[in-house]
Design a protein around this motif. Structure first.
Motif, PDB file in Angstrom:
ATOM      1  N   LYS A 134     -60.985 -15.463 -56.005  1.00  0.00           N
ATOM      2  CA  LYS A 134     -59.914 -16.443 -56.162  1.00  0.00           C
ATOM      3  C   LYS A 134     -60.111 -17.336 -57.379  1.00  0.00           C
ATOM      4  N   ARG A 135     -61.315 -17.384 -57.905  1.00  0.00           N
ATOM      5  CA  ARG A 135     -61.580 -18.262 -59.051  1.00  0.00           C
ATOM      6  C   ARG A 135     -61.030 -17.698 -60.362  1.00  0.00           C
ATOM      7  N   ASN A 137     -58.633 -16.991 -63.189  1.00  0.00           N
ATOM      8  CA  ASN A 137     -57.420 -17.676 -63.628  1.00  0.00           C
ATOM      9  C   ASN A 137     -56.769 -16.922 -64.784  1.00  0.00           C
ATOM     10  N   ALA A 207     -59.997 -24.446 -66.114  1.00  0.00           N
ATOM     11  CA  ALA A 207     -59.525 -25.020 -64.851  1.00  0.00           C
ATOM     12  C   ALA A 207     -59.100 -23.923 -63.881  1.00  0.00           C
ATOM     13  N   ILE A 209     -57.072 -22.188 -60.538  1.00  0.00           N
ATOM     14  CA  ILE A 209     -55.712 -22.216 -59.999  1.00  0.00           C
ATOM     15  C   ILE A 209     -55.767 -22.811 -58.595  1.00  0.00           C
ATOM     16  N   ASP A 210     -54.858 -23.714 -58.301  1.00  0.00           N
ATOM     17  CA  ASP A 210     -54.834 -24.328 -56.975  1.00  0.00           C
ATOM     18  C   ASP A 210     -54.601 -23.267 -55.901  1.00  0.00           C
ATOM     19  N   ASP A 211     -55.240 -23.474 -54.762  1.00  0.00           N
ATOM     20  CA  ASP A 211     -55.111 -22.509 -53.667  1.00  0.00           C
ATOM     21  C   ASP A 211     -53.681 -22.380 -53.163  1.00  0.00           C
ATOM     22  N   VAL A 212     -52.874 -23.418 -53.359  1.00  0.00           N
ATOM     23  CA  VAL A 212     -51.501 -23.361 -52.877  1.00  0.00           C
ATOM     24  C   VAL A 212     -50.692 -22.304 -53.623  1.00  0.00           C
ATOM     25  N   HIS A 213     -51.161 -21.913 -54.814  1.00  0.00           N
ATOM     26  CA  HIS A 213     -50.473 -20.879 -55.590  1.00  0.00           C
ATOM     27  C   HIS A 213     -51.018 -19.478 -55.319  1.00  0.00           C
ATOM     28  N   ARG A 228     -46.544 -20.426 -50.056  1.00  0.00           N
ATOM     29  CA  ARG A 228     -47.064 -20.340 -51.415  1.00  0.00           C
ATOM     30  C   ARG A 228     -46.049 -20.918 -52.395  1.00  0.00           C
ATOM     31  N   ILE A 231     -46.252 -20.652 -59.403  1.00  0.00           N
ATOM     32  CA  ILE A 231     -46.625 -21.451 -60.576  1.00  0.00           C
ATOM     33  C   ILE A 231     -45.443 -21.609 -61.516  1.00  0.00           C
TER      34      ILE A 231
END
Length: 336
Positions: A134-135, A137, A207, A209-213, A228, A231
């Motif tokens: 998940k990290r 980007n 930076a 990406i926020d988990d909400v995306h 979700r 972006i």
């Protein structure tokens, strides 16, 4: 004739020290019966046409959506259609120009696999990282792809800048050890590792990406029920709006081309040259845009993001997958 081991015999039969390249054509043209011969030719032509059309369509779509839309942010659907068609024509021209390069290749199968080993590992590496980490980007994925593409193209240009010799004449090969001693399949593994390392390093330095995306976009949260937020919606909200008359006039100036282009194709009565232009470009009359309601938008979003699968469909897919794997394993094991 095909399985000749004496280079002199091979030279007399097929004008080179190996006759492996004429094995399949000889099988089709001389050993197969007439009906099967035509069937095999039709299968080969169908596979070739389907592969070319898929490549042309995907390449033109990538150029039109990911590149042209960034250059012409207000492009109409008609313009995007024409740009896509022109991109296909450009790809066909490049393919025709590349034919002399392919004619100089001694083994087309090795050439195809080599090019795939130079270009496919970066895509595979970024895809695997995006699914399982998940990290990852956007910057990490982009620069990982760029680094992999540059390394692959350098290897491709370096290797094919030397002449390839057929079987029995490798002693004439003057390639450096970094090319001749490292097989293209081994280079593909090395390139995969390089892209993974570059993508991970750049992603960690930028930076996240926020988990909400990322809900339902990775393997670990594929069953998540959280909403979700795309972006692109956030970026659209952050775009500056026109705050003065000058800004509006500048926007209108940028849109003059599109207005004129729409007027060129948008009249009810088209002249013969406009009709011919639309027919050549595959453009149909654009109907009035339908503005969907919020309920329709939510229904479409739920349909596209749903991972629901009926029990019948699940059993059918699983049984077919098992059968295909079994048959493929038997064929590979039997004929290997």
């Amino acid at each position: 004739r095909i399985a000749c081991v004496d280079p002199a015999v091979c030279q007399a039969v097929c004008k080179q020290n190996s006759c492996a390249d004429i094995a399949f054509p000889t099988l089709m043209l001389e050993l197969m019966p007439v009906g099967v011969r035509g069937l095999m030719l039709s299968v080969m032509m169908s596979a070739l046409i389907s592969s070319l059309t898929s490549i042309f369509n995907s390449s033109s779509t990538i150029f039109t959506i990911d590149i042209w839309r960034r250059v012409r942010k207000n492009a109409t659907e008609v313009e995007l259609m024409i740009v896509g068609r022109m991109c296909v024509l450009a790809l066909v021209a490049v393919g025709i120009v590349w034919i002399p390069v392919l004619q100089s290749v001694t083994n087309l199968v090795n050439y195809t696999q080599g090019v795939t080993s130079f270009l496919a590992p970066p895509i595979c590496a970024v895809y695997v990282l995006a699914i399982f980490w998940k990290r990852t980007n956007e910057k990490g994925a982009f620069w990982g792809l760029m680094i992999g593409l540059c390394v692959g193209l350098i290897r491709f240009g370096w290797e094919y800048s030397y002449k390839n010799y057929p079987c029995g004449e490798q002693y004439k090969d003057q390639k450096p050890d970094i090319i001749s001693k490292i097989h293209y399949l081994h280079f593909g593994i090395l390139l995969f590792v390089i892209v993974v390392a570059a993508t991970v390093a750049i992603s960690l330095l930028t930076a996240p990406i926020d988990d909400v995306h990322l809900e339902r976009l990775t393997y670990w949260d594929r069953f998540s029920t959280k909403q979700r937020i795309d972006i692109s919606e956030v970026e659209e909200e952050e775009k500056p709006v026109a705050k003065s008359v000058e800004d509006c006039e500048a926007y209108q100036d940028r849109g003059i081309y599109y207005i004129r282009f729409s007027m060129f194709l948008g009249s009810d009565t088209l002249s013969w040259y406009k009709t011919a232009f639309q027919w050549i470009c595959g453009i149909e009359k654009m109907s009035k845009e339908h503005h969907m309601t919020d309920a329709e938008m939510r229904a479409i979003e739920e349909k596209h993001t749903s991972i629901y699968e009926s029990m019948t469909g699940r059993w059918v897919l699983n049984i077919n997958a098992i059968l295909l794997v079994t048959v493929a394993s038997f064929v590979i094991g039997f004929f290997a």
